[in-house]
Design a protein around this motif. Structure first.
Motif, short mmCIF file in Angstrom:
data_model
loop_
_atom_site.label_atom_id
_atom_site.label_comp_id
_atom_site.label_asym_id
_atom_site.label_seq_id
_atom_site.Cartn_x
_atom_site.Cartn_y
_atom_site.Cartn_z
N TRP A 45 77.55 0.99 -23.25
CA TRP A 45 77.68 1.54 -21.90
C TRP A 45 77.00 2.90 -21.87
N GLN A 46 76.33 3.18 -20.78
CA GLN A 46 75.59 4.44 -20.66
C GLN A 46 76.47 5.63 -20.32
N GLY A 47 75.96 6.80 -20.68
CA GLY A 47 76.56 8.06 -20.27
C GLY A 47 75.56 9.18 -20.48
N ARG A 51 67.38 0.86 -12.80
CA ARG A 51 68.54 1.04 -11.91
C ARG A 51 69.70 1.69 -12.66
N GLY A 52 69.37 2.57 -13.59
CA GLY A 52 70.39 3.16 -14.44
C GLY A 52 71.46 3.89 -13.68
N ASN A 53 71.07 4.76 -12.73
CA ASN A 53 72.07 5.52 -11.99
C ASN A 53 72.93 4.62 -11.11
N LEU A 66 83.35 10.20 -19.49
CA LEU A 66 84.63 9.54 -19.72
C LEU A 66 84.51 8.04 -19.56
N ASN A 67 83.82 7.59 -18.52
CA ASN A 67 83.70 6.16 -18.29
C ASN A 67 82.97 5.47 -19.43
N GLN A 68 81.92 6.11 -19.96
CA GLN A 68 81.23 5.54 -21.12
C GLN A 68 82.19 5.39 -22.29
N PRO A 121 66.59 14.08 -25.57
CA PRO A 121 67.70 14.30 -24.64
C PRO A 121 67.59 13.38 -23.43
N VAL A 122 68.54 12.45 -23.27
CA VAL A 122 68.39 11.40 -22.26
C VAL A 122 69.77 10.83 -21.94
N THR A 123 69.93 10.34 -20.72
CA THR A 123 71.10 9.53 -20.40
C THR A 123 70.95 8.19 -21.10
N SER A 124 71.93 7.84 -21.93
CA SER A 124 71.75 6.64 -22.74
C SER A 124 73.09 6.12 -23.23
N TRP A 125 73.00 5.13 -24.09
CA TRP A 125 74.18 4.46 -24.64
C TRP A 125 74.69 5.15 -25.91
N ALA A 126 74.10 6.27 -26.31
CA ALA A 126 74.40 6.89 -27.59
C ALA A 126 75.74 7.62 -27.58
N ALA A 127 76.32 7.75 -28.78
CA ALA A 127 77.54 8.55 -28.98
C ALA A 127 77.21 9.98 -29.38
#
Length: 821
Positions: free
Chosen positions: A519-521, A552-554, A580-582, A613-619
């Motif tokens: 899941w993205q965050g 369509r990430g956002n 939090l949602n991620q 630095p990117v919005t992504s699925w990473a922890a």
């Protein structure tokens, strides 16, 4: 004739890089002339170091710097040579990215088209006494891939460049989390090797177990100048042997039993025991060459025999099944040469913090440096290495076939000595893609890679590393003709959840093994504001959209939030809500899959790390900072996990015991009001065997709330705790947070104590707002009224005690809800 040891001289200094005639090169770069170049390095980082470009990671620099990857570049240096009496001189390029012509004094030594392998050139008799001109002329990888895509014939691929037509890191051309650099350069070291008589060409060493006895298997291939008799001296684990090589022999296989050697075990199963192995090549008592390895003795079995529920996927080490708590790994930097052993160590520290026992090195990246696998060896972290094919069809014709064969043979030879490497996997999503992504019409009967995955690669693994398991792809069904992404068989990738469905739908699956889901965050706030200068900064401001690569990430972020929380109208609240949602999505998935133990034997979340630095699925974000998702992994990966799940109309409590000791005690279930009042209770003794689980169904009196918006179920068992809320956050009666916060200084930071005055859900400290390098040691903690937690913070030494007392540093889910008093 002389007998002299091999000498290896790094050619790291003195290089320059200069743009070719083609391309739209900015005038200031043309005027600069040859740019000082670093080897290992790339043209982007050389331009950056020279002050000719801004940081590619910032704002929209990716687009404005597109000319770099479209240009040709020449790397050049003077190579001074003085004859040293050696019989052979060779240039070894450990990594050339990617399409190049190599010249020495104007003469062509060779050409390259593969980033993922080394290239050796015999320059004996070609070196001048004194100055020599060494040049590597790069062709734009974009143009080379475009041309190769036509010459080989179009084959389907994701993203916008035909990365599947050349052997370059796929994500260098951009991915749904990655920057498009399409860079070039000498990304791994260049070495001048000189030698006489003989030298070691290839060393394969593995620790296996033969009839219960640890045994080192050593394969040595040499190159030689004549037919003199030679010897190989091998030592390991206190044992040694000498093996003779006659004049017509250039290969030897040597086995050494080491009955007293300790076995190598993965994390949580025993000591990751390592042993030094040394091989020396001798002539007449003189050492000509030598190489060392750190090996571990272990066995690997992959069990995929069908059972009553389908086809399992169980990894056994030394005969013990290992429940996998894994994460996918991508290159830790878009410019991988910048990743060294200390950086690997920092990232693997974070993996250990998150309870991870396996890392899957994804097929759109690279074969990492030995330092990565050596760190995993020492920590007992299992590694699963994809061969480098991802999300595309690949031609099986020349010249690609020979490049891939050479690349694979070299990778297996190099990596096979690492005991942490337990699985080599043919590709990422290509078997699935061929079946279900509509490739057939686009292929029009052309090859698509099947012979690599089912013939070439398993043959190479069986020949060079039979002690490592092999699978043709991920996802993977052992029944070759059946659906490959089938949850009941082998490994599965779950991506309808996130792309189309809410994270609650993870519970629709009862998989045998999940090798991708996520899941993205957004990255941490410090990373976001360090890399994007938008004013105002909003979810859809220009820089934010550049750093959001998913289709369509956002929209998916918003749709995935709204069932659980309202969409904030403040950017800092938006950042916290999406973070939090991620975390909750990933926690939900892992806990559900683990509750199915032993039906489901493992998960590999997408993904541990980021490359920029990117919005992504990473922890862990692209600047190496912990996102709340890392705390979710830590809690969901607990060796002893207590989790509550809705299942077939019941509310169940499952205890998962991933330790070698039984876990017993009394399970206590309390249905409480949000103010902490106990409404009804139940106590049940439980006994969970080692590496096992036990499930208890909550009674209707516990599972049925009187006031769903104001009640929760609390489970405690022998040191573990779980909560079950009967409504979503947004439908609950959570109040504005009330807490007493005290912060006491420690030698390296702070101990922050939070005393809850009312129910606080998912408490997190964002200490990076006080110090971008601060590290928080726990998060996503739920506190009942009157409960206390102390969270350690390393760093933020210039902060004051009051800085931790409230938003935006101290956060909880309560902050995101508007409730009536």
């Amino acid at each position: 004739m002389t007998t002299a040891r091999v000498t290896r001289t790094p050619l790291a200094a003195g290089w320059t890089a200069e743009a070719g005639a083609a391309g739209r090169i900015p005038p200031h770069v043309r005027a600069y002339g040859p740019i000082p170049a670093t080897v290992p390095g790339t043209v982007h980082t050389d331009l950056l170091a020279a002050g000719l470009i801004d940081d590619p990671y910032l704002d929209d620099n990716e687009r404005t710097q597109g000319w770099i990857g479209a240009a040709d570049w020449t790397y050049r240096r003077e190579l001074r040579w003085e004859p040293d009496g050696s019989e052979r001189q060779e240039l070894l390029f450990h990594g050339i990215d990617t399409v190049s012509v190599i010249r020495l004094n104007g003469a062509v030594l060779g050409t390259t088209r593969n980033m993922h392998r080394s290239h050796r050139f015999d320059v004996t008799g070609l070196l001048n006494d004194g100055a020599n001109d060494l040049a590597v002329e790069f062709t734009s990888a974009i143009r080379a891939a475009d041309a190769a895509g036509v010459e080989l014939g179009y084959r389907p691929h994701t993203n916008h460049h035909p990365y599947n037509a050349i052997r370059k890191m796929a994500c260098a051309f951009g991915w749904d989390w990655g920057i498009d650099t399409s860079t070039c350069g000498l990304w791994r070291p260049v070495v001048l090797e000189t030698w006489s008589v003989a030298a070691i060409s290839e060393l394969r060493a593995a620790g296996v177990v033969r009839a219960g006895i640890p045994t080192a298997v050593v394969d040595v291939t040499i190159r030689r100048t004549d037919d003199r008799d030679l010897a190989l001296h091998v030592t390991v684990a206190g044992r040694s042997t000498v093996h003779s090589l006659a004049g017509d022999q250039s290969h030897a296989t040597i086995e050494i039993a080491a009955p007293d050697a300790a076995l190598w075990w993965p994390r949580g199963h025993g000591q990751a025991a390592l042993h030094d192995l040394r091989v020396e090549l001798l002539h007449a008592g003189t050492v000509l060459d030598g190489q060392s390895r750190r090996i571990g003795f272990r066995t690997v079995e992959l069990h995929t025999e069908p059972d009553e529920n389908g086809t399992p996927f169980r990894i056994a080490i030394n005969g013990q099944n290992v429940l996998i708590r894994g994460a996918n790994w991508i290159p830790d930097d878009a410019f991988p040469h910048r990743v060294d052993r200390p950086r690997y160590a920092r990232r693997l520290d974070q993996a250990e913090f998150a309870g991870i026992n396996l890392l899957r090195v994804w097929g759109g990246g690279i074969y990492e440096l030995d330092d990565f696998y050596a760190e995993c060896d020492a920590r007992g972290i299992l590694t699963w290495q994809d061969f480098l094919f991802a999300c595309a069809a690949y031609a099986e014709e020349e010249p690609l076939w020979s490049e891939i064969e050479a690349e694979a043979r070299e990778a297996v030879t190099r990596l096979g000595s690492h005991p942490s490497l337990v699985l080599l996997n043919g590709n990422n999503e290509n078997l699935w893609g061929h079946q279900e992504w509509g490739w057939t019409s686009g292929l029009d009967g052309q090859t698509w890679g099947e012979r690599y995955y089912y013939d070439l690669l398993p043959g190479i693994v069986n020949e060079l590393a039979p002690h490592v398991a092999y699978t043709p792809g991920s996802p993977y069904n052992p029944a070759r003709g059946d659906r490959q992404n089938d949850p009941a068989h082998g490994t599965v990738h779950i991506w309808d959840v996130w792309n189309e469905k809410d994270y609650q739908h993870y519970r629709d699956y009862r998989p045998r093994f999940v090798s991708e889901f996520g899941w993205q965050g957004p990255p941490t706030w410090s990373t976001l504001t360090q890399s994007i200068s938008d004013d105002p900064l909003t979810p859809e401001s220009p820089g934010m959209l550049v750093h959001q690569k998913a289709a369509r990430g956002n929209t998916k972020l918003t749709n995935g939030l709204l069932r659980h929380l309202p969409l904030p109208r403040d950017m800092r609240d938006w950042h916290w809500a999406m973070s939090l949602n991620q975390a909750v999505a990933v926690r939900t998935g892992i806990e559900w899959f683990r509750s199915l133990t032993p039906l489901c034997t493992g998960t590999i979340v997408w993904q541990l790390n980021d490359c920029w630095p990117v919005t992504s699925w990473a922890a862990v974000d692209g600047y190496g900072r912990r996102k709340p998702m890392l705390f979710a992994l830590r809690h969901a990966h607990a060796e002893r996990l207590l989790t509550m799940q809705p299942d077939d109309g019941d509310l169940t409590v499952t205890a998962v015991n991933d330790t070698a000791r039984p876990w017993s005690g009394t399970l206590t279930l309390d249905r409480r009001r949000y103010d902490g009042t106990v409404l009804t209770s139940e106590r049940t003794p439980l006994e969970i065997p080692p590496r096992g689980s036990a499930t208890h169904v909550a009674s209707p009196a516990l599972a049925t709330p009187g006031d769903a918006a104001g009640e929760l179920l609390v489970a405690t068992f022998s040191g573990a705790r779980a909560h079950w809320f009967f409504t979503e956050y947004r439908e609950s009666g959570l109040e504005a947070p009330k807490a007493q916060v005290t912060a006491a200084r420690t030698p390296d930071g702070w101990a922050v104590t939070i005393l809850a005055a009312n129910l606080l859900r998912d408490v997190v400290l964002f200490a990076d707002l006080l110090d971008p390098e601060a590290v928080v040691e726990d998060g996503l903690v739920t506190l009942l009224p009157g409960e206390t937690v102390t969270i350690r913070v390393r760093g933020a030494v210039d902060a004051g005690p009051g800085d931790f007392a409230g938003a935006p540093v101290l956060r909880s889910a309560n902050d995101l809800l508007v409730t009536e008093s």
